[in-house]
Design an enzyme around this catalytic site. Sequence first.
Site, mmCIF file in Angstrom:
data_model
loop_
_atom_site.group_PDB
_atom_site.id
_atom_site.type_symbol
_atom_site.label_atom_id
_atom_site.label_comp_id
_atom_site.label_asym_id
_atom_site.label_seq_id
_atom_site.Cartn_x
_atom_site.Cartn_y
_atom_site.Cartn_z
ATOM 1 N N ASN A 9 0.865 -1.185 0.000
ATOM 2 C CA ASN A 9 0.000 0.000 0.000
ATOM 3 C C ASN A 9 0.901 1.234 0.000
ATOM 4 O O ASN A 9 1.528 1.535 1.013
ATOM 5 C CB ASN A 9 -0.892 -0.015 1.244
ATOM 6 N N LYS A 11 0.009 4.276 -0.223
ATOM 7 C CA LYS A 11 -0.626 5.479 0.360
ATOM 8 C C LYS A 11 -0.426 6.683 -0.567
ATOM 9 O O LYS A 11 -0.505 6.535 -1.767
ATOM 10 C CB LYS A 11 -0.062 5.734 1.753
ATOM 11 N N HIS A 95 -9.679 0.953 4.319
ATOM 12 C CA HIS A 95 -8.433 1.180 5.068
ATOM 13 C C HIS A 95 -8.706 2.171 6.193
ATOM 14 O O HIS A 95 -9.463 3.123 6.024
ATOM 15 C CB HIS A 95 -7.350 1.713 4.126
ATOM 16 N N GLU A 97 -7.097 4.564 7.331
ATOM 17 C CA GLU A 97 -6.815 5.975 7.010
ATOM 18 C C GLU A 97 -7.961 6.585 6.206
ATOM 19 O O GLU A 97 -8.223 7.786 6.292
ATOM 20 C CB GLU A 97 -5.470 6.081 6.267
ATOM 21 N N GLU A 167 -5.898 -5.122 10.170
ATOM 22 C CA GLU A 167 -4.959 -4.021 10.364
ATOM 23 C C GLU A 167 -5.304 -3.258 11.640
ATOM 24 O O GLU A 167 -6.064 -2.280 11.595
ATOM 25 C CB GLU A 167 -5.032 -3.068 9.172
ATOM 26 N N GLY A 173 1.950 2.094 10.805
ATOM 27 C CA GLY A 173 2.906 3.199 10.723
ATOM 28 C C GLY A 173 3.570 3.539 12.045
ATOM 29 O O GLY A 173 4.202 4.585 12.162
ATOM 30 N N SER A 213 3.015 -2.274 10.379
ATOM 31 C CA SER A 213 4.451 -2.280 10.659
ATOM 32 C C SER A 213 5.134 -3.593 10.300
ATOM 33 O O SER A 213 6.012 -4.066 11.018
ATOM 34 C CB SER A 213 4.705 -1.902 12.125
HETATM 35 C C1 PEP Z 1 -0.960 0.117 5.791
HETATM 36 O O1 PEP Z 1 -0.973 1.289 5.477
HETATM 37 O O2 PEP Z 1 -1.825 -0.650 5.368
HETATM 38 C C2 PEP Z 1 0.125 -0.361 6.658
HETATM 39 C C3 PEP Z 1 0.064 -1.575 7.122
HETATM 40 O O3 PEP Z 1 1.153 0.537 6.926
HETATM 41 P P1 PEP Z 1 2.548 0.218 7.677
HETATM 42 O O4 PEP Z 1 3.086 -1.067 7.084
HETATM 43 O O5 PEP Z 1 3.408 1.395 7.350
HETATM 44 O O6 PEP Z 1 2.241 0.072 9.117
#
Ligand code: PEP
Length: 254
Positions: A9, A11, A95, A97, A167, A173, A213
């Site tokens: 992803n 973003k 997601h 976000e 998630e 993040g 992460s």
């Molecule tokens: C995501 O944005 O779906 C995500 C898992 O981000 P990160 O790996 O940076 O935590």
Amino acid sequence: MRKPLIAANWKMYKTPTESLAFLRDFLPLVKHHTRDDIAIFPTMSSLAYVIEACQDTRVDVGAQTMHWLNEGPYTGQTSPTMLASIGCDHILLGHSERRIYANETDDMVNWKLKAAIAHGLVPIVCVGESLEKRQSGLTEAVLRWQLACALNGVTPSPNSPITIAYEPVWAIGTGSSASPKQISEAHTIIRHEVAARLGDEAGENTRVIYGGSVKADNIASLMAEPDIDGALVGGASLDPHSFAKIIQYAYSLE
Ligand code: PEP
């Protein structure tokens, strides 16, 4: 059996030029990799370029969001028909976000999921609890609620196999992943809820992947869990060598 999926992803990162530069380095690294499905979710402005560059490769490409209608007076939106018309075949839905910054509701995720299936797009539906909900002991309730809403009235289609991405918002993040035990517990809940909503076969066949992460140095311990069917990777997918290493750690490159 369920084929693992490792997805990127991106973003709101990478111009088209940067996206193509990534692919120039990345695609040769995964050229012969067949064990996992691989997908990249670039920004809308890079999407058509990435789709073209990934043609005739093993890498699938999807959008990070879409509207549920085909067309209309919805400034800034992109429809499922428009995505399908440029060869986009995957779609990320719900997601956190999008839920937090774009006010995407559980109902919208449900409408989008139905639209994705109607247009033959392969959906990844994201669910996950906030830190506050986890600390209040509400993780299971949140996951069940988000899935009950997302899957309400959904008829599964072999053309659009649904993947669920667990998630936890607190792990995205932040640099600290959920533990394999926490993920396994959540994935068990998710699989039960999918089975309750869509039937035992769907419960067994639906891929449940983890995001939050994920990095090259924790992917191996995550993928060692039998009920983690892959990963959705944000930050660590932005560098071609880092993302390839994650794929390599998950299962050795053939
Ligand atoms: C995501 O944005 O779906 C995500 C898992 O981000 P990160 O790996 O940076 O935590």
